[in-house]
Write a protein that holds these residues in place. Structure first.
Motif, PDB file in Angstrom:
ATOM      1  N   GLY A   8      77.442 -25.127 -45.783  1.00 21.30           N
ATOM      2  CA  GLY A   8      78.339 -25.206 -44.884  1.00 21.30           C
ATOM      3  C   GLY A   8      78.088 -25.129 -43.629  1.00 21.30           C
ATOM      4  N   LYS A   9      76.712 -24.644 -43.297  1.00 23.01           N
ATOM      5  CA  LYS A   9      76.144 -24.137 -41.926  1.00 23.01           C
ATOM      6  C   LYS A   9      75.259 -25.269 -41.529  1.00 23.01           C
ATOM      7  N   THR A  10      75.496 -25.459 -40.170  1.00 17.65           N
ATOM      8  CA  THR A  10      74.503 -26.318 -39.337  1.00 17.65           C
ATOM      9  C   THR A  10      74.013 -25.650 -38.498  1.00 17.65           C
ATOM     10  N   VAL A  11      72.574 -25.914 -38.390  1.00 15.46           N
ATOM     11  CA  VAL A  11      71.399 -25.222 -37.480  1.00 15.46           C
ATOM     12  C   VAL A  11      70.699 -26.199 -36.869  1.00 15.46           C
ATOM     13  N   LEU A  12      70.916 -25.943 -35.502  1.00 22.47           N
ATOM     14  CA  LEU A  12      70.000 -26.939 -34.692  1.00 22.47           C
ATOM     15  C   LEU A  12      68.529 -26.577 -34.535  1.00 22.47           C
ATOM     16  N   VAL A  13      67.594 -27.537 -34.696  1.00 25.02           N
ATOM     17  CA  VAL A  13      66.218 -27.411 -34.974  1.00 25.02           C
ATOM     18  C   VAL A  13      65.613 -27.927 -33.371  1.00 25.02           C
ATOM     19  N   THR A  14      65.011 -27.199 -32.774  1.00 25.30           N
ATOM     20  CA  THR A  14      64.736 -27.743 -31.334  1.00 25.30           C
ATOM     21  C   THR A  14      63.048 -27.917 -31.347  1.00 25.30           C
ATOM     22  N   ARG A  15      62.313 -27.654 -32.219  1.00 31.22           N
ATOM     23  CA  ARG A  15      60.960 -27.814 -32.193  1.00 31.22           C
ATOM     24  C   ARG A  15      60.402 -29.040 -32.132  1.00 31.22           C
ATOM     25  N   ALA A  16      59.215 -29.375 -31.634  1.00 31.50           N
ATOM     26  CA  ALA A  16      58.713 -30.702 -31.448  1.00 31.50           C
ATOM     27  C   ALA A  16      58.785 -31.289 -32.762  1.00 31.50           C
ATOM     28  N   LYS A  17      58.739 -32.636 -32.523  1.00 34.22           N
ATOM     29  CA  LYS A  17      59.023 -33.543 -33.641  1.00 34.22           C
ATOM     30  C   LYS A  17      58.029 -33.387 -34.924  1.00 34.22           C
ATOM     31  N   GLU A  18      56.658 -33.031 -34.665  1.00 33.23           N
ATOM     32  CA  GLU A  18      55.808 -32.922 -35.762  1.00 33.23           C
ATOM     33  C   GLU A  18      55.876 -31.595 -36.260  1.00 33.23           C
ATOM     34  N   GLU A  33      72.414 -27.217 -43.237  1.00 28.86           N
ATOM     35  CA  GLU A  33      72.107 -28.481 -42.804  1.00 28.86           C
ATOM     36  C   GLU A  33      71.180 -28.492 -41.482  1.00 28.86           C
ATOM     37  N   ALA A  34      70.077 -28.847 -41.457  1.00 30.93           N
ATOM     38  CA  ALA A  34      69.158 -28.760 -40.301  1.00 30.93           C
ATOM     39  C   ALA A  34      69.510 -30.043 -39.440  1.00 30.93           C
ATOM     40  N   ILE A  35      69.616 -29.915 -38.220  1.00 28.52           N
ATOM     41  CA  ILE A  35      69.799 -30.935 -37.447  1.00 28.52           C
ATOM     42  C   ILE A  35      68.694 -30.915 -36.243  1.00 28.52           C
ATOM     43  N   GLU A  36      67.840 -32.008 -36.163  1.00 28.14           N
ATOM     44  CA  GLU A  36      66.752 -31.888 -35.301  1.00 28.14           C
ATOM     45  C   GLU A  36      66.891 -32.526 -33.921  1.00 28.14           C
ATOM     46  N   VAL A  37      66.674 -32.064 -32.971  1.00 22.97           N
ATOM     47  CA  VAL A  37      66.868 -32.589 -31.742  1.00 22.97           C
ATOM     48  C   VAL A  37      65.388 -31.817 -30.878  1.00 22.97           C
ATOM     49  N   PRO A  38      64.362 -32.648 -30.987  1.00 16.83           N
ATOM     50  CA  PRO A  38      62.919 -31.881 -30.534  1.00 16.83           C
ATOM     51  C   PRO A  38      63.169 -31.758 -28.791  1.00 16.83           C
ATOM     52  N   LEU A  39      63.131 -30.636 -28.386  1.00 20.47           N
ATOM     53  CA  LEU A  39      63.077 -30.518 -27.075  1.00 20.47           C
ATOM     54  C   LEU A  39      61.978 -30.064 -26.207  1.00 20.47           C
ATOM     55  N   ILE A  40      60.947 -30.399 -26.996  1.00 21.99           N
ATOM     56  CA  ILE A  40      59.649 -30.163 -26.376  1.00 21.99           C
ATOM     57  C   ILE A  40      58.841 -31.320 -27.168  1.00 21.99           C
ATOM     58  N   LEU A 181      76.005 -32.925 -29.887  1.00 20.16           N
ATOM     59  CA  LEU A 181      77.296 -32.461 -29.563  1.00 20.16           C
ATOM     60  C   LEU A 181      78.593 -33.129 -29.677  1.00 20.16           C
ATOM     61  N   GLN A 182      78.509 -34.109 -29.690  1.00 23.64           N
ATOM     62  CA  GLN A 182      79.842 -34.914 -29.901  1.00 23.64           C
ATOM     63  C   GLN A 182      80.207 -34.995 -31.323  1.00 23.64           C
ATOM     64  N   VAL A 183      79.230 -34.826 -32.278  1.00 27.22           N
ATOM     65  CA  VAL A 183      79.487 -35.204 -33.685  1.00 27.22           C
ATOM     66  C   VAL A 183      79.838 -33.714 -34.144  1.00 27.22           C
ATOM     67  N   HIS A 184      78.946 -32.764 -33.688  1.00 28.61           N
ATOM     68  CA  HIS A 184      79.253 -31.452 -34.331  1.00 28.61           C
ATOM     69  C   HIS A 184      79.735 -30.428 -33.189  1.00 28.61           C
ATOM     70  N   LYS A 185      81.201 -30.464 -32.979  1.00 24.67           N
ATOM     71  CA  LYS A 185      81.735 -29.572 -31.952  1.00 24.67           C
ATOM     72  C   LYS A 185      81.142 -28.299 -31.697  1.00 24.67           C
ATOM     73  N   GLN A 186      81.069 -27.687 -33.003  1.00 21.55           N
ATOM     74  CA  GLN A 186      80.457 -26.198 -32.927  1.00 21.55           C
ATOM     75  C   GLN A 186      79.511 -25.882 -34.207  1.00 21.55           C
ATOM     76  N   LEU A 187      78.429 -25.846 -33.622  1.00 17.89           N
ATOM     77  CA  LEU A 187      77.060 -25.825 -34.391  1.00 17.89           C
ATOM     78  C   LEU A 187      77.122 -24.347 -34.710  1.00 17.89           C
ATOM     79  N   ASP A 188      76.562 -23.954 -35.934  1.00 16.79           N
ATOM     80  CA  ASP A 188      76.796 -22.540 -36.178  1.00 16.79           C
ATOM     81  C   ASP A 188      75.541 -21.772 -35.764  1.00 16.79           C
ATOM     82  N   TYR A 189      74.216 -22.142 -35.639  1.00 20.43           N
ATOM     83  CA  TYR A 189      73.078 -21.667 -35.150  1.00 20.43           C
ATOM     84  C   TYR A 189      72.123 -22.556 -34.451  1.00 20.43           C
TER      85      TYR A 189
END
Length: 263
Positions: A8-18, A33-40, A181-189
Motif C-alpha cells: 500500500g506504500k508508494t516509493v519514488l525512485v529517482t536513480r538513473a534509469k540503468e 510500489e516503486a515508481i521510477e522517475v530517473p532524475l539523473i 504527481l498528477q496520478v499520485h497526489k501523495q507519495l509515501d516516500y
C-alpha cells in the motif's frame, strides 16, 4: 493484492534509469510500489585529457574510484585502446562495496576499501599509504566533491582529477515527474541516492509546486552527503541509513513504515 511491510506504500525512485531496477526490486520485494522517475543520467566524456592519462598510466602509482559510474566509464575508455593496458603495478582504491563489485567485474582488485562508504573514509584509509610525490588518478564525474582531491594533495600526492563522465538531468524528467504527481497526489516516500538527484528534484518540483501544495512524502537519503544537500534545499530528511547502500536504505524505510525506531 501485494503483501509485505510496504504493501500500500508508494516509493519514488529517482536513480538513473540503468540503476533504478535494483532499488525498485528491493522495494517491491517488501510489497511496496516503486515508481521510477530517473532524475539523473550519465554521459561519457570525450576529451583529450582522458586519452592522455590512459596513455601515461604506467607513470601513476594510484587509481581511485568513488562510484560505480567512475569505474564503468573509466573502463569504457580503456576498452577503446589497443593494446590492453596493464594494471598490475597500479594500486587501486574504491569507495563502497558496490564500487568494489563493479571493479571486480572487470577483473581488477581493490587494494584499499574504507570501512565508511564516503570520501572522508577513503582519506582516512589512505593515510600513510599514499606517499609524497606519488601520482594519483581520481576517476570521477563532473559533479563529484573536491574534498578528496584537496586531501590527497595535502598528503603530498600529485593528483590528476579526471572527469570520465558527466551527470545531467534527463530531458524527459520534468514531464515524467509531472505525470506521477498528477496520478499520485501523495507519495509515501521519496528516495535520493545522490546529491544530484536531490538538486534536480528541487529544480523540477519548484516548477510544479503550485499543483502540489500539501505534498509531504517522507524523505529517505542513502547517506549523509545527499541528506545534507536535501536539508540545505529545504527538505525534511527522515531516513538516512548508517550503511550507505540501497539494501540498508530499504531496510530503514521498512522499519519506518512499521513505526519502529530508526537506527
Amino acid at each position: 493484492m501485494k503483501s509485505g511491510p510496504l504493501a500500500g506504500k508508494t516509493v519514488l525512485v529517482t536513480r538513473a534509469k540503468e540503476q533504478a531496477h535494483d532499488l525498485s526490486r528491493l522495494i517491491e520485494g517488501q510489497g511496496g510500489e516503486a515508481i521510477e522517475v530517473p532524475l539523473i543520467e550519465f554521459q561519457s566524456t570525450n576529451n583529450h585529457q582522458v586519452q592522455k592519462v590512459l596513455n601515461e598510466l604506467q607513470d601513476y602509482q594510484w587509481l581511485i574510484f568513488t562510484s560505480t559510474n567512475g569505474v564503468r566509464f573509466f573502463m569504457e575508455h580503456v576498452k577503446s585502446l589497443e593494446p590492453e593496458l596493464d594494471f598490475t603495478a597500479l594500486k587501486i582504491a574504491v569507495v563502497g562495496e558496490k564500487t568494489e563489485e563493479m571493479l571486480a567485474s572487470f577483473g581488477l582488485k581493490a587494494t584499499v576499501i574504507p570501512k565508511e562508504y564516503v570520501a572522508e573514509g577513503l582519506v582516512e584509509a589512505l593515510m600513510g599509504k599514499v606517499k609524497k610525490g606519488e601520482r594519483v588518478i581520481v576517476a570521477r564525474g563532473n559533479l563529484g566533491r573536491v574534498d578528496l582531491i584537496h586531501q590527497l594533495s595535502q598528503m603530498g600526492a600529485m593528483v590528476t582529477d579526471l572527469f570520465v563522465y558527466e551527470t545531467v538531468c534527463p530531458i524527459q524528467a520534468k514531464e515524467q515527474l509531472h505525470r506521477v504527481l498528477q496520478v499520485h497526489k501523495q507519495l509515501d516516500y521519496i528516495t535520493f541516492t545522490s546529491s544530484s538527484t536531490v538538486r534536480h528534484y528541487i529544480k523540477l518540483f519548484n516548477l510544479l509546486k503550485h499543483e502540489q501544495k500539501d505534498f509531504q512524502p517522507t524523505i529517505a537519503c542513502i547517506g549523509p552527503i545527499a541528506a545534507r544537500t536535501a536539508v540545505n534545499n529545504g527538505l525534511n530528511v527522515t531516513i538516512v541509513p548508517h550503511t550507505y547502500t540501497i539494501e540498508h536504505l530499504v531496510e530503514q524505510i521498512v522499519i519506518h513504515s512499521r513505526g519502529g525506531k530508526l537506527s
